[in-house]
Design a protein around this motif. Structure first.
Motif, short mmCIF file in Angstrom:
data_model
loop_
_atom_site.label_atom_id
_atom_site.label_comp_id
_atom_site.label_asym_id
_atom_site.label_seq_id
_atom_site.Cartn_x
_atom_site.Cartn_y
_atom_site.Cartn_z
N HIS A 80 14.22 -11.29 9.60
CA HIS A 80 15.41 -10.46 9.64
C HIS A 80 15.16 -9.29 10.58
O HIS A 80 14.34 -8.40 10.29
N PRO A 81 15.81 -9.24 11.73
CA PRO A 81 15.45 -8.26 12.76
C PRO A 81 15.58 -6.81 12.32
O PRO A 81 14.72 -5.99 12.64
N VAL A 82 16.64 -6.47 11.58
CA VAL A 82 16.83 -5.08 11.19
C VAL A 82 15.79 -4.65 10.17
O VAL A 82 15.12 -3.62 10.32
N LEU A 83 15.63 -5.44 9.10
CA LEU A 83 14.67 -5.06 8.06
C LEU A 83 13.24 -5.16 8.56
O LEU A 83 12.38 -4.37 8.14
N ARG A 84 12.96 -6.12 9.43
CA ARG A 84 11.62 -6.18 10.02
C ARG A 84 11.33 -4.91 10.81
O ARG A 84 10.25 -4.33 10.71
N THR A 85 12.31 -4.48 11.58
CA THR A 85 12.12 -3.28 12.39
C THR A 85 11.92 -2.04 11.53
O THR A 85 11.04 -1.21 11.79
N THR A 86 12.73 -1.89 10.48
CA THR A 86 12.58 -0.71 9.62
C THR A 86 11.25 -0.75 8.88
O THR A 86 10.61 0.29 8.68
N ALA A 87 10.79 -1.94 8.48
CA ALA A 87 9.51 -2.04 7.78
C ALA A 87 8.35 -1.67 8.69
O ALA A 87 7.46 -0.88 8.32
N VAL A 88 8.33 -2.24 9.89
CA VAL A 88 7.25 -1.95 10.84
C VAL A 88 7.29 -0.47 11.24
O VAL A 88 6.24 0.20 11.30
N ALA A 89 8.48 0.04 11.52
CA ALA A 89 8.61 1.45 11.91
C ALA A 89 8.12 2.36 10.79
O ALA A 89 7.44 3.37 11.04
N MET A 90 8.45 2.02 9.54
CA MET A 90 8.02 2.86 8.43
C MET A 90 6.52 2.82 8.26
O MET A 90 5.87 3.85 8.04
N GLY A 91 5.91 1.63 8.37
CA GLY A 91 4.47 1.53 8.25
C GLY A 91 3.75 2.33 9.32
O GLY A 91 2.81 3.08 9.03
N LEU A 92 4.19 2.19 10.58
CA LEU A 92 3.55 2.92 11.66
C LEU A 92 3.78 4.43 11.54
O LEU A 92 2.88 5.23 11.78
N SER A 93 5.00 4.81 11.14
CA SER A 93 5.28 6.24 11.00
C SER A 93 4.48 6.86 9.87
O SER A 93 4.08 8.03 9.95
N ASN A 94 4.21 6.09 8.82
CA ASN A 94 3.39 6.62 7.73
C ASN A 94 1.95 6.81 8.17
O ASN A 94 1.26 7.74 7.72
N ILE A 95 1.46 5.92 9.04
CA ILE A 95 0.11 6.09 9.56
C ILE A 95 0.01 7.40 10.35
O ILE A 95 -0.89 8.21 10.13
N VAL A 96 0.96 7.61 11.27
CA VAL A 96 0.88 8.81 12.11
C VAL A 96 1.19 10.07 11.29
O VAL A 96 0.63 11.14 11.55
N PHE A 97 2.07 9.95 10.28
CA PHE A 97 2.34 11.09 9.42
C PHE A 97 1.09 11.52 8.66
O PHE A 97 0.72 12.69 8.63
N CYS A 98 0.43 10.53 8.04
CA CYS A 98 -0.77 10.85 7.25
C CYS A 98 -1.91 11.31 8.15
O CYS A 98 -2.73 12.14 7.75
N ALA A 99 -1.96 10.80 9.39
CA ALA A 99 -2.96 11.29 10.34
C ALA A 99 -2.72 12.76 10.66
O ALA A 99 -3.66 13.57 10.71
N ALA A 100 -1.46 13.12 10.86
CA ALA A 100 -1.13 14.50 11.19
C ALA A 100 -1.34 15.44 10.00
O ALA A 100 -1.80 16.58 10.16
N PHE A 101 -0.99 14.98 8.80
CA PHE A 101 -1.00 15.87 7.64
C PHE A 101 -2.27 15.77 6.81
O PHE A 101 -2.38 16.41 5.77
N ALA A 102 -3.26 15.00 7.27
CA ALA A 102 -4.51 14.87 6.52
C ALA A 102 -5.22 16.21 6.38
O ALA A 102 -5.91 16.47 5.40
N VAL A 103 -5.08 17.07 7.39
CA VAL A 103 -5.75 18.37 7.37
C VAL A 103 -4.71 19.49 7.38
O VAL A 103 -4.93 20.56 7.94
N PHE A 104 -3.58 19.25 6.72
CA PHE A 104 -2.48 20.21 6.81
C PHE A 104 -2.85 21.56 6.18
O PHE A 104 -2.40 22.61 6.63
N VAL A 105 -3.66 21.53 5.13
CA VAL A 105 -4.05 22.80 4.50
C VAL A 105 -4.86 23.66 5.49
O VAL A 105 -4.68 24.89 5.55
#
Length: 408
Positions: free
Chosen positions: A218-243
């Protein structure tokens, strides 16, 4: 607020929503009380960090398996059973805490069991929602659930949990046990829900693969799933040392850091209020594309600024768009995925959101910040999100088709 309260979503949703609200209170209290109990038992930083791992590991081990069982079993009974298990585990921990017998390994075991239960309960609740809410009202239902999560779990439960632990540590586990018992009773009281069409029982791996294949095709749900997974990686990378970022880059004290985190809750509440009217006005395609752009801008702003108020505004934007994205994608999924696959497809999203992406991103962020400085993960996250937005732009063009004009 009128968007969340009108129209009526039915008695079934009211019970499910109330059950979610009550259990969110328990979840938020445990998120604070668990680490505090570990600190009171051991001063070893590695053992304290192990508590977080114990709660997250079940998503990696059992997330997809839970999705398969959500599609096999009666979802209402599954949520009830899981909440009873959670209540029982917390009663044991509360008793051990009250008698001074709580150990690191007992705390680990309870947190791990709660994490296992969460994989089933959260996936089943998302799959159950379309059975109690009409398709044209799913966006409103998801918005109300999102607002409830923000107000109770992020605003109220955590400071309340810290206060309750200070008053009597055992109560901070006994009260969540009670919330899960109440939640179980409310879900049990749901009106009878027709079961999904019977399907031949097959090997668990085959059923999980079926859900993955459907999602990937399913192109739309596949795209949202992949985008969410990748965005969570970069989010957690950025916020790992947020304190450290807050202290060294923004010059905030511990109290200032706590106030800065409130911006997440403020944005989440705002997102839950505007998600439905915004999506119905401009369509899911425009909303999802704007969300990806907004996240890139947030990371770039945090990398650039040294001003706490600018950082707080960026965090409000981040959590606003995050809530809008979550509500929009959940509604798309519930409208597009066949009933008998909702658990398996939903578990993929939950895994990407709660499991491996967070662990991988946190590891990457810590390494990058240690070598190249605190702002490096934010700059790389901004570049990565810009690339994700470009790659997802065209596949998302059909997202609005799942929100017919008759729903508006």
């Amino acid at each position: 607020m009128r968007t969340l309260l009108h129209p009526r979503l039915g008695a079934g949703f009211t019970r499910l929503w109330t059950a979610s609200a009550v259990s969110n209170l328990g979840d938020g209290v445990i998120m604070v009380a668990g680490p505090l109990l570990l600190v009171s038992v051991t001063g070893n930083p590695t053992l304290i960090a192990g508590g977080a791992i114990a709660g997250q590991l079940p998503w990696l081990l059992f997330g997809l398996i839970s999705g398969a069982y959500v599609d096999r079993l009666d979802r209402r009974r599954l949520i009830t059973a899981v909440n009873l298990v959670r209540a029982g585990a917390l009663i044991v921990l509360a008793a051990a805490t009250a008698t001074g017998n709580a150990t690191v390994w007992l705390i680990y075991a309870v947190l791990f069991l709660l994490g296992c239960a969460e994989t089933a309960a959260d996936t089943a609740a998302g799959a159950l929602l379309p059975a109690v809410v009409a398709p044209q009202h799913l966006d409103r239902a998801n918005a109300r659930l999102g607002a409830t999560f923000t107000v109770i779990n992020q605003f109220a439960a955590k400071p309340f949990g810290a206060w309750l632990f200070g008053v009597a540590a055992a109560l901070s586990f006994g009260l969540p046990a009670l919330t899960y018992l109440i939640s179980a009773a409310l879900v049990t009281a749901l009106p009878p829900i027709p079961p999904p069409p019977p399907a031949p029982r097959r090997r668990l791996r085959t059923e999980i693969s079926e859900g993955l294949r459907w999602l990937w095709r399913h192109p739309v749900l596949r795209t949202t799933a992949v985008a969410m997974g990748l965005s969570n990686i970069v989010f957690c990378a950025a916020f790992a040392v947020f304190v450290l970022y807050a202290q060294q880059r923004l010059g905030l004290s511990e109290i200032g850091y706590g106030f800065l985190l409130i911006a997440f809750a403020v944005g989440g509440l705002l997102g839950s209020l505007i998600a439905v009217p915004l999506t119905r006005r401009v369509g899911a395609t425009a909303v999802l594309r704007a969300d990806l752009i907004a996240e890139a801008l947030v990371h770039a702003t945090l990398a650039w600024t040294t001003t706490p108020l600018v950082a707080a505004a960026a965090l409000i934007l981040f959590s606003t768009h995050g809530m809008i994205w979550g509500i929009t994608v959940a509604t798309l999924r519930q409208r597009l995925v066949p009933t008998h696959l909702l658990g398996r497809v939903g578990s993929v999203y939950a895994l990407l959101e709660s499991g491996g992406a967070a662990a991988v991103g946190s590891l990457i962020g810590g390494l990058l910040a240690g070598v190249w400085g605190l702002t490096t993960p934010f700059w790389l996250a901004a570049a990565a999100m810009a690339a994700i937005a470009i790659l997802a732009w065209r596949p998302l063009r059909h997202a609005s088709a799942a929100t017919p004009s008759s729903y508006a």
